[in-house]
Write an enzyme that holds these catalytic residues in place. Structure first.
Site, PDB file in Angstrom:
ATOM      1  N   HIS A 120      55.890  41.360  61.562  1.00 20.26           N
ATOM      2  CA  HIS A 120      55.666  40.204  62.429  1.00 20.26           C
ATOM      3  C   HIS A 120      54.863  39.131  61.695  1.00 20.26           C
ATOM      4  O   HIS A 120      54.299  39.381  60.627  1.00 20.26           O
ATOM      5  CB  HIS A 120      54.907  40.615  63.702  1.00 20.26           C
ATOM      6  CG  HIS A 120      53.502  41.071  63.433  1.00 20.26           C
ATOM      7  ND1 HIS A 120      53.203  42.313  62.934  1.00 20.26           N
ATOM      8  CD2 HIS A 120      52.312  40.439  63.574  1.00 20.26           C
ATOM      9  CE1 HIS A 120      51.906  42.445  62.784  1.00 20.26           C
ATOM     10  NE2 HIS A 120      51.327  41.308  63.166  1.00 20.26           N
ATOM     11  N   HIS A 153      54.018  40.662  58.042  1.00 20.11           N
ATOM     12  CA  HIS A 153      53.300  41.880  57.684  1.00 20.11           C
ATOM     13  C   HIS A 153      53.563  42.969  58.717  1.00 20.11           C
ATOM     14  O   HIS A 153      54.043  42.693  59.819  1.00 20.11           O
ATOM     15  CB  HIS A 153      51.797  41.622  57.507  1.00 20.11           C
ATOM     16  CG  HIS A 153      51.117  41.045  58.701  1.00 20.11           C
ATOM     17  ND1 HIS A 153      51.196  39.723  59.039  1.00 20.11           N
ATOM     18  CD2 HIS A 153      50.357  41.628  59.652  1.00 20.11           C
ATOM     19  CE1 HIS A 153      50.502  39.512  60.139  1.00 20.11           C
ATOM     20  NE2 HIS A 153      49.988  40.650  60.542  1.00 20.11           N
ATOM     21  N   ARG A 186      39.249  40.962  61.754  1.00 21.75           N
ATOM     22  CA  ARG A 186      40.250  39.957  61.374  1.00 21.75           C
ATOM     23  C   ARG A 186      39.874  38.607  61.955  1.00 21.75           C
ATOM     24  O   ARG A 186      39.320  38.522  63.059  1.00 21.75           O
ATOM     25  CB  ARG A 186      41.616  40.367  61.936  1.00 21.75           C
ATOM     26  CG  ARG A 186      42.750  39.507  61.409  1.00 21.75           C
ATOM     27  CD  ARG A 186      44.077  39.944  61.973  1.00 21.75           C
ATOM     28  NE  ARG A 186      44.298  39.337  63.281  1.00 21.75           N
ATOM     29  CZ  ARG A 186      45.358  39.591  64.055  1.00 21.75           C
ATOM     30  NH1 ARG A 186      46.266  40.466  63.675  1.00 21.75           N
ATOM     31  NH2 ARG A 186      45.494  38.999  65.216  1.00 21.75           N
ATOM     32  N   ASP A 210      51.650  36.606  62.667  1.00 28.42           N
ATOM     33  CA  ASP A 210      50.625  36.562  63.710  1.00 28.42           C
ATOM     34  C   ASP A 210      50.803  35.374  64.661  1.00 28.42           C
ATOM     35  O   ASP A 210      50.955  34.230  64.218  1.00 28.42           O
ATOM     36  CB  ASP A 210      49.230  36.456  63.076  1.00 28.42           C
ATOM     37  CG  ASP A 210      48.794  37.775  62.460  1.00 28.42           C
ATOM     38  OD1 ASP A 210      49.206  38.836  62.968  1.00 28.42           O
ATOM     39  OD2 ASP A 210      48.040  37.732  61.468  1.00 28.42           O
TER      40      ASP A 210
HETATM   41  C1  SIN Z   1      47.764  43.036  61.943  1.00 28.21           C
HETATM   42  O1  SIN Z   1      47.099  42.024  61.773  1.00 28.21           O
HETATM   43  O2  SIN Z   1      48.908  43.012  62.334  1.00 28.21           O
HETATM   44  C2  SIN Z   1      47.133  44.370  61.667  1.00 28.21           C
HETATM   45  C3  SIN Z   1      47.198  44.735  60.245  1.00 28.21           C
HETATM   46  C4  SIN Z   1      46.403  45.975  59.985  1.00 28.21           C
HETATM   47  O3  SIN Z   1      45.712  46.496  60.874  1.00 28.21           O
HETATM   48  O4  SIN Z   1      46.464  46.429  58.848  1.00 28.21           O
END
Ligand code: SIN
Length: 297
Positions: free
Chosen positions: A114, A265, A280, A116
């Site tokens: 996806h 990602h 994050r 973000d």
């Molecule tokens: C994400 O931002 O999609 C999660 C990525 C992760 O937890 O490694």
């Protein structure tokens, strides 16, 4: 890369389709302008940057992220957080529970490919993920180069998507969980979420990237549903080829930042009895656009 007047930074590409390590930078200290410029240039060139052995508290993580622009508020959660969060721009990604209540998002599940928050009209230009606790196995994060995916599309697929837009469903997160306050989507044409061009021009590099967001409940505007599904399946089969991807195996103290305008990602699942804790934050972005002149030739 040596930039006049800056501290030395070394950029080590990892040899895959994207991503490089940046060595020689302590992100807990403010970067001088020239060093920051070198980091930013490396980001535009390599799409994903990794800084190892960093010691960052939330204010330091936010201060570095703010060098790239204003930050987004954390996205809508599927679960409640156990703690009142003093930093609304930090999203806790974790499977850890305190007194039976999750402290973060995504749990231990696999997260699908996806981009973000692509379900918003304005999507973050990039995200930064900092690791505080990592499981002994699993929980790797994959990144995929959407410039390369676009550039290698078969000509008939490229022709099929020029000028087309896609619906980016907001009802579920990348682990497939229904977000709080959303209803089950039964017809992708009716899904809540933003419409964006499937080919996206990067505002800085001016390169074009495939912009798919996420597969579930996607819909290509103007096509009968079965044709939209067929075209999306072919685009996803191409975009998820391993040759466009690189996987980050986390160590405590890794900071990884990625450009949402030209990457996707995903994350591997991991053993729920182990602990994973990441913080994050996301840099606010603009409305995605397609510069039609860029593919006229
Ligand atoms: C994400 O931002 O999609 C999660 C990525 C992760 O937890 O490694």
């Amino acid at each position: 890369m040596d930039v006049p007047g800056s501290k030395h930074i070394t950029v080590i590409p990892n040899g895959a389709a994207l991503a490089a390590d940046i060595v020689g930078v302590d992100l807990s200290q403010p970067l001088d302008a020239a060093t920051f410029k070198a980091v930013e240039a490396a980001w535009h060139q390599h799409l994903v940057l990794r800084f190892r052995d960093q010691k960052l508290d939330d204010p330091a993580l936010l201060a570095f992220a703010r060098r790239f622009g204003e930050l987004d508020q954390a996205p809508i959660h599927a679960v409640g957080d156990a703690n009142e969060d003093p930093y609304p721009e930090i999203t806790v990604m974790s499977n850890i529970t305190v007194n039976g209540v999750s402290i973060g998002n995504l749990g231990h599940y696999e997260a699908e490919w996806h981009t973000d928050m692509s379900y918003n009209e304005r999507c973050p230009i990039g995200s930064l993920l900092y690791s505080l606790e990592v499981p002994p196995a699993g929980g790797d994060t994959g990144f995929s180069n959407m410039y390369a995916a676009f550039e290698t599309l078969p000509a008939e697929l490229k022709r099929a998507i020029i000028g087309k837009s896609c619906k980016h469903d907001s009802s579920r997160n990348s682990a497939g969980e229904l977000r709080k306050g959303y209803k089950e989507v039964t017809d992708p044409r009716e899904a809540p979420g933003a419409l964006h061009p499937i080919i996206r021009t990067h505002p800085v590099t001016r390169r074009n990237a495939l912009f798919l967001g996420r597969r579930r409940n996607a819909y290509i505007v103007g096509l009968p549903l079965d044709e939209s599904e067929d075209l999306l399946n072919r685009l996803w089969a191409h975009a998820s080829k391993p040759e466009f991807a690189w996987y980050q195996k986390w160590k405590v103290g890794d900071l990884v930042m990625w450009d949402n305008r030209c990457t996707m990602h995903r994350r591997d699942a991991f053993d729920p009895s182990s602990r994973r804790l990441m913080h994050r934050t996301q840099i606010k972005g603009d409305r995605p656009f397609f510069d039609a002149a860029s593919v006229a030739a």
